[in-house]
Scaffold this motif. Structure first.
Motif, PDB file in Angstrom:
ATOM      1  N   HIS A 163       0.828  -1.210   0.000  1.00 43.66           N
ATOM      2  CA  HIS A 163       0.000   0.000   0.000  1.00 43.66           C
ATOM      3  C   HIS A 163       0.864   1.261   0.000  1.00 43.66           C
ATOM      4  CE1 HIS A 163      -3.501  -2.518   0.584  1.00 43.66           C
ATOM      5  NE2 HIS A 163      -2.851  -3.144   1.558  1.00 43.66           N
ATOM      6  N   GLY A 164       2.001   1.197   0.665  1.00 40.59           N
ATOM      7  CA  GLY A 164       2.898   2.351   0.698  1.00 40.59           C
ATOM      8  C   GLY A 164       3.431   2.700  -0.677  1.00 40.59           C
ATOM      9  N   SER A 165       3.704   1.687  -1.502  1.00 39.33           N
ATOM     10  CA  SER A 165       4.232   1.943  -2.843  1.00 39.33           C
ATOM     11  C   SER A 165       3.201   2.695  -3.690  1.00 39.33           C
ATOM     12  CB  SER A 165       4.624   0.637  -3.528  1.00 39.33           C
ATOM     13  OG  SER A 165       3.513  -0.227  -3.665  1.00 39.33           O
ATOM     14  N   ARG A 166       1.939   2.386  -3.470  1.00 39.01           N
ATOM     15  CA  ARG A 166       0.884   3.101  -4.199  1.00 39.01           C
ATOM     16  C   ARG A 166       0.820   4.568  -3.769  1.00 39.01           C
ATOM     17  NH1 ARG A 166      -3.983   4.270  -3.043  1.00 39.01           N
ATOM     18  NH2 ARG A 166      -3.998   3.035  -1.125  1.00 39.01           N
ATOM     19  N   VAL A 167       1.012   4.802  -2.462  1.00 42.83           N
ATOM     20  CA  VAL A 167       1.051   6.186  -1.966  1.00 42.83           C
ATOM     21  C   VAL A 167       2.246   6.920  -2.552  1.00 42.83           C
ATOM     22  CG1 VAL A 167       1.364   7.618   0.101  1.00 42.83           C
ATOM     23  CG2 VAL A 167      -0.192   5.651   0.169  1.00 42.83           C
ATOM     24  N   LEU A 168       3.397   6.248  -2.595  1.00 45.67           N
ATOM     25  CA  LEU A 168       4.600   6.883  -3.144  1.00 45.67           C
ATOM     26  C   LEU A 168       4.413   7.213  -4.625  1.00 45.67           C
ATOM     27  CD1 LEU A 168       7.440   7.879  -2.620  1.00 45.67           C
ATOM     28  CD2 LEU A 168       8.287   5.559  -3.051  1.00 45.67           C
ATOM     29  N   ASP A 169       3.740   6.342  -5.366  1.00 46.40           N
ATOM     30  CA  ASP A 169       3.431   6.625  -6.774  1.00 46.40           C
ATOM     31  C   ASP A 169       2.596   7.895  -6.898  1.00 46.40           C
ATOM     32  OD1 ASP A 169       4.818   4.501  -7.815  1.00 46.40           O
ATOM     33  OD2 ASP A 169       3.082   3.179  -7.989  1.00 46.40           O
ATOM     34  N   ALA A 170       1.619   8.039  -6.005  1.00 44.82           N
ATOM     35  CA  ALA A 170       0.752   9.223  -6.038  1.00 44.82           C
ATOM     36  C   ALA A 170       1.541  10.483  -5.673  1.00 44.82           C
ATOM     37  CB  ALA A 170      -0.426   9.038  -5.077  1.00 44.82           C
ATOM     38  N   ILE A 171       2.444  10.377  -4.685  1.00 46.81           N
ATOM     39  CA  ILE A 171       3.299  11.513  -4.313  1.00 46.81           C
ATOM     40  C   ILE A 171       4.177  11.909  -5.500  1.00 46.81           C
ATOM     41  CG2 ILE A 171       5.227  12.238  -2.843  1.00 46.81           C
ATOM     42  CD1 ILE A 171       4.057  10.421  -0.646  1.00 46.81           C
ATOM     43  N   TRP A 172       4.730  10.892  -6.154  1.00 46.19           N
ATOM     44  CA  TRP A 172       5.617  11.125  -7.298  1.00 46.19           C
ATOM     45  C   TRP A 172       4.871  11.832  -8.435  1.00 46.19           C
ATOM     46  CZ3 TRP A 172      10.706  10.749  -8.287  1.00 46.19           C
ATOM     47  CH2 TRP A 172      11.131  10.739  -9.614  1.00 46.19           C
ATOM     48  N   SER A 173       3.650  11.412  -8.690  1.00 46.02           N
ATOM     49  CA  SER A 173       2.864  11.987  -9.793  1.00 46.02           C
ATOM     50  C   SER A 173       2.649  13.491  -9.618  1.00 46.02           C
ATOM     51  CB  SER A 173       1.498  11.290  -9.904  1.00 46.02           C
ATOM     52  OG  SER A 173       1.662   9.940 -10.247  1.00 46.02           O
ATOM     53  N   GLY A 174       2.490  13.926  -8.376  1.00 49.18           N
ATOM     54  CA  GLY A 174       2.236  15.348  -8.147  1.00 49.18           C
ATOM     55  C   GLY A 174       3.458  16.155  -7.762  1.00 49.18           C
ATOM     56  N   ALA A 175       4.627  15.518  -7.711  1.00 48.11           N
ATOM     57  CA  ALA A 175       5.836  16.203  -7.228  1.00 48.11           C
ATOM     58  C   ALA A 175       6.494  17.042  -8.327  1.00 48.11           C
ATOM     59  CB  ALA A 175       6.830  15.170  -6.701  1.00 48.11           C
ATOM     60  N   ALA A 176       7.068  18.170  -7.914  1.00 46.87           N
ATOM     61  CA  ALA A 176       7.848  19.011  -8.828  1.00 46.87           C
ATOM     62  C   ALA A 176       9.218  18.371  -9.050  1.00 46.87           C
ATOM     63  CB  ALA A 176       8.000  20.409  -8.238  1.00 46.87           C
ATOM     64  N   LEU A 177       9.993  18.907  -9.991  1.00 44.42           N
ATOM     65  CA  LEU A 177      11.283  18.311 -10.349  1.00 44.42           C
ATOM     66  C   LEU A 177      12.233  18.239  -9.151  1.00 44.42           C
ATOM     67  CD1 LEU A 177      13.122  17.116 -12.498  1.00 44.42           C
ATOM     68  CD2 LEU A 177      13.821  19.450 -13.121  1.00 44.42           C
ATOM     69  N   GLY A 178      12.275  19.296  -8.337  1.00 45.20           N
ATOM     70  CA  GLY A 178      13.167  19.298  -7.175  1.00 45.20           C
ATOM     71  C   GLY A 178      12.820  18.194  -6.191  1.00 45.20           C
ATOM     72  N   ALA A 179      11.519  18.032  -5.926  1.00 47.26           N
ATOM     73  CA  ALA A 179      11.073  16.986  -4.997  1.00 47.26           C
ATOM     74  C   ALA A 179      11.350  15.601  -5.577  1.00 47.26           C
ATOM     75  CB  ALA A 179       9.579  17.141  -4.714  1.00 47.26           C
ATOM     76  N   ARG A 180      11.210  15.469  -6.883  1.00 48.12           N
ATOM     77  CA  ARG A 180      11.487  14.178  -7.528  1.00 48.12           C
ATOM     78  C   ARG A 180      12.965  13.804  -7.394  1.00 48.12           C
ATOM     79  NH1 ARG A 180       7.915  12.861 -12.873  1.00 48.12           N
ATOM     80  NH2 ARG A 180       5.875  13.212 -11.926  1.00 48.12           N
ATOM     81  N   LYS A 181      13.831  14.799  -7.519  1.00 48.51           N
ATOM     82  CA  LYS A 181      15.272  14.528  -7.372  1.00 48.51           C
ATOM     83  C   LYS A 181      15.583  14.037  -5.964  1.00 48.51           C
ATOM     84  CE  LYS A 181      18.348  17.313  -9.199  1.00 48.51           C
ATOM     85  NZ  LYS A 181      19.055  18.556  -9.598  1.00 48.51           N
ATOM     86  N   GLU A 182      14.938  14.647  -4.952  1.00 46.49           N
ATOM     87  CA  GLU A 182      15.156  14.227  -3.571  1.00 46.49           C
ATOM     88  C   GLU A 182      14.708  12.778  -3.360  1.00 46.49           C
ATOM     89  OE1 GLU A 182      13.304  16.832  -0.823  1.00 46.49           O
ATOM     90  OE2 GLU A 182      14.484  18.600  -1.397  1.00 46.49           O
ATOM     91  N   ILE A 183      13.525  12.449  -3.901  1.00 41.74           N
ATOM     92  CA  ILE A 183      13.001  11.088  -3.749  1.00 41.74           C
ATOM     93  C   ILE A 183      13.918  10.093  -4.459  1.00 41.74           C
ATOM     94  CG2 ILE A 183      11.089   9.555  -4.350  1.00 41.74           C
ATOM     95  CD1 ILE A 183       9.219  12.013  -4.070  1.00 41.74           C
ATOM     96  N   ALA A 184      14.299  10.419  -5.699  1.00 44.56           N
ATOM     97  CA  ALA A 184      15.148   9.513  -6.482  1.00 44.56           C
ATOM     98  C   ALA A 184      16.513   9.320  -5.813  1.00 44.56           C
ATOM     99  CB  ALA A 184      15.315  10.050  -7.900  1.00 44.56           C
TER     100      ALA A 184
END
Length: 577
Positions: A501-522
Motif C-alpha cells: 500500500h505504501g508503494s501506491r502512496v509513493l506513486d501518487a506523491i511522485w505523480s504530483g511532485a515538482a522536479l526538485g522533490a522528484r530529485k530528492e526522492i530519487a
C-alpha cells in the motif's frame, strides 16, 4: 539450414488468438448442445459452461439457451443450473452490440436476416414472460431469485457491481450485506421492448408487496428492482417506494411512534428501507423525516439493526433543510453512539456535513469532545491517531484518569514514543471526510505532528493509505499544507516503496511532485537501489522513477522528467479551460 518454429505460449497475444478461441468455443458448445441440461445441472459441467459462455459468439449461446429453456424452472432453481442462466444473461452487454460483420457471416449459414440478434432478444423476452407468469415463486426460491435479479438488470440495461460480485462468489442472498454505497453500476443500451418488459415485471411487485417487504429472499429482488428503476424508470421507482412506505405506514402503530419504526428494527425490511432511502428524492426524504424519523434518531442510532437504515438516510441527504434538524437531533449523542459500537452513524453524519457543506466546524468540535481531545487544547494535535483508530484519548495512550478529574495536558514525548495504532476502515473514512471540509487545518496539523515511522505506518496500512491519498487529492488542501505533511516521510521512501500500500502512496506523491522533490526522492531511493530491485513492489517503484537512468545519466533523467512535467502542465491547463 534448420528453421525454428515460432512457439506461442499461453497468454501471449497473437492476431489469430481471439479468432482461434472463438472458433474453439463455437465448436465445443455445438458438441455439448444436446447435453446442455445435464451439464448445466452438474457442478463441473456448470463451471465449464459458465466459462465457455463468457467467450461465446452469438449463435452458440442462443442454441445453448434454447436447449435449457424447455426446462427453465428446473434449471433456474438448481444450485448449479442457475449460474449458467446468469452467465448467459450477463453476456447481453457484449452480444447486443455484435458487429454487423459477424451477423453477415451467420446469415451465410442459412439464418434469416438479423435472426441471431432477434433470437437473442426473443430468448430474453421469453425468459421474462415465464418468470412474470410465476413471479412470486422465482423471487422466493433460494436459487431462482438470482435469475430474477440478473434479469431485472439486463432488461434495464444496468449491471450492478454488488450483484456481479455475488454471482462471481456464488453466494446465497443472505450471505452478505453488501454496502450499497460501494456499488458502481455499468449501463448499456437495450431495445425498447426490454424496458416495456421491465415495466411489466415491476408491476408484479405491487401485486404482492407485503411478501416482498417481509420475505428475506424475495426482498432482494425488490431491492435490485429499485436500483435499476431509479436509473432507468425513475417514476416507476417512486411509485414502488410509495407502495412500500404506504404498506408499512398502514401497519399497527408502535408504542413509541410511527409504525415504520418497527420495520426499521427488522433484519429483512430494514434492508429494503435502506434502498428506498437511497433512491428517494429530497422532497420524499424530507417527508419521511417529518412523518416517521423526527424525534427518533438517537433511538435508531443506538439500535443494532436500525442504525444501518439511519446511516443510509444520512448518505442520501443533500439539502441543508434536511441535514440541519437531523444534525440537531444527533449531535448531542455522538459520544454515546460511538460507545455503543455504531461509528458508522457518526461517519455518515460527517459525510453528510461534507456533502452539504454545513455544520462542519460544529461536527469537528463535537468529535474532539467525543474522543476526549478537545480540552485542554494541547490534546487537539493528537486527533488523527484517535480518529483513525476510533479510540478515546485515555484509551489510546493507556492513561488512568479519575472521573471528574481535570484532563492532563498532552505529552509530546508520550505521543511520539507510541507506535500508530491499527487504522480502522471507518476511522479512515472519517478522516477522509474531514480532509474534504472547507477548512481541514486541524487535521493537517495533527498529521504534521506524526513522526516519520507513524506516518509510514499510516501509509502502509490498507485503510490508512487512503487518508494520504486524500491529502494529495482534496481540493481543500493547499500545496503548501501538502508539502508540510509529506516532508515527514523523508528518510522513509525505501520502506514506503517496499510496501504493497505504501508503494501506491509513493506513486501518487511522485505523480504530483515538482522536479526538485522528484530529485530528492530519487536520490534517497538510489542509495538502496539493489534492495528495491529485489522487492516486488520496490521494483515497480524503481521503474516508475526511472531509477537506473537517474543513477547513470542524471542529466538525461532531468530532461526526461522536465518533459513529463511540461506535458502534465499542458494537460492541466486544457482540463482547467
Amino acid at each position: 539450414m534448420e528453421t525454428r518454429q515460432k512457439v506461442m505460449f499461453p497468454g501471449t497475444a497473437s492476431p489469430g488468438w481471439n479468432f482461434s478461441r472463438e472458433l474453439m468455443v463455437h465448436n465445443v458448445l455445438k458438441e455439448v448442445e444436446a447435453q446442455a441440461l445435464a451439464l448445466a445441472t452438474n457442478r463441473t459441467g456448470s463451471e465449464m459452461l459458465q466459462e465457455l459462455l463468457g467467450f461465446s459468439p452469438l449463435k452458440p449461446l442462443c442454441r445453448v439457451w434454447a436447449a435449457l429453456r424447455s426446462n427453465l424452472r428446473f434449471v433456474a432453481c438448481h444450485r448449479c443450473g442457475v449460474h449458467v442462466l446468469q452467465s448467459a444473461l450477463l453476456q447481453l452487454p457484449r452480444l447486443l452490440g455484435t458487429p454487423a460483420e459477424e451477423e453477415e457471416e451467420e446469415e451465410e449459414d442459412g439464418d434469416r436476416k438479423d435472426g441471431s440478434l432477434e433470437t437473442l432478444e426473443e430468448l430474453v423476452l421469453g425468459l421474462a414472460a415465464e418468470v412474470c407468469d410465476d413471479f412470486l415463486f422465482y423471487c422466493g426460491d433460494t436459487h431462482g431469485t438470482f435469475v430474477v435479479r440478473t434479469l431485472l438488470q439486463v432488461l434495464g440495461g444496468t449491471l450492478l457491481e454488488s450483484e456481479r460480485a455475488r454471482h462471481r462468489g456464488s453466494q446465497s442472498p443472505e450471505a452478505q450485506r453488501a454496502p450499497t454505497r460501494d456499488c458502481k453500476p455499468t449501463d448499456f443500451e437495450v431495445p425498447e421492448t426490454f424496458l416495456n418488459c421491465l415495466r411489466d415485471l415491476s408491476s408484479c411487485f405491487l401485486k404482492d408487496i407485503a411478501v416482498f417487504i417481509t420475505d428475506k429472499i424475495s426482498s432482494f429482488c425488490l431491492q435490485v428492482g429499485l436500483q435499476v428503476l431509479h436509473r432507468k424508470l425513475p417514476q416507476l421507482c417512486a411509485h414502488l417506494c410509495n407502495a412500500v412506505i404506504g404498506y408499512l405506514s398502514s401497519r399497527n402503530s408502535s408504542a413509541d411512534g410511527s409504525p415504520l419504526l418497527l420495520f426499521l428494527r427488522d433484519q429483512t425490511s430494514s434492508r429494503l428501507l435502506e434502498q428506498v432511502l437511497l433512491v428517494s428524492d429530497p422532497p420524499r426524504l424530507q417527508s419521511l423525516f417529518e412523518d416517521h424519523f423526527q424525534g427518533q434518531l438517537q433511538t435508531l442510532a443506538a439500535h443494532p439493526i436500525a442504525n444501518f437504515p439511519l446511516q443510509r438516510f444520512l448518505d442520501a441527504v443533500t439539502t441543508p433543510e434536511l441535514l440541519s434538524p437531523m444534525f440537531r437531533e444527533l449531535s448531542p449523542a455522538l459520544e454515546a453512539v460511538l460507545a455503543q459500537g455504531h461509528p458508522g452513524v457518526v461517519v455518515a453524519l460527517v459525510g453528510a456535513c461534507r456533502r452539504v457543506g454545513t455544520h462542519q466546524a460544529q461536527v469537528l468540535q463535537l468529535l474532539l469532545e467525543a474522543f476526549h481531545c478537545a480540552e485542554p487544547s494541547s490534546r487537539q494535535v493528537s486527533c488523527v491517531p484517535l480518529f483513525a483508530t476510533l479510540m478515546a484519548y485515555e484509551v489510546y495512550y493507556g492513561l488512568m484518569e479519575d472521573e471528574g478529574a481535570v484532563p492532563a495536558e498532552h505529552q509530546v514525548e508520550m505521543a511520539t514514543a507510541r507506535a500508530l495504532g491499527e487504522v480502522t476502515v471507518l476511522g479512515s473514512l472519517l478522516l477522509q471526510h474531514l480532509l474534504h471540509f472547507s477548512t481541514p487545518d486541524l487535521i493537517l496539523r495533527s498529521l504534521g505532528a506524526l513522526t516519520g515511522p507513524q506516518l509510514l505506518s499510516l501509509a502502509q496500512s490498507p485503510a490508512g493509505s487512503h487518508v494520504l491519498d486524500t491529502v494529495l487529492s482534496s481540493p481543500s488542501v493547499t500545496r503548501k499544507q501538502r508539502r508540510r505533511v509529506l516532508k515527514t516521510l523523508k528518510g522513509q521512501y525505501v520502506a514506503l516503496a517496499c510496501s504493497r500500500h505504501g508503494s501506491r502512496v509513493l506513486d501518487a506523491i511522485w505523480s504530483g511532485a515538482a522536479l526538485g522533490a522528484r530529485k530528492e526522492i530519487a536520490a534517497e531511493l538510489g542509495e538502496r537501489n539493489e534492495e528495491l530491485l529485489r522487492d516486488p513492489f520496490g521494483h515497480h517503484v524503481a521503474r516508475n522513477v526511472a531509477l537506473t537512468t537517474f543513477l547513470k545519466r542524471q542529466k538525461a533523467w532531468e530532461q526526461q522528467q522536465g518533459a513529463v512535467a511540461k506535458r502534465r502542465r499542458a494537460l492541466n491547463s486544457i482540463l482547467e479551460d
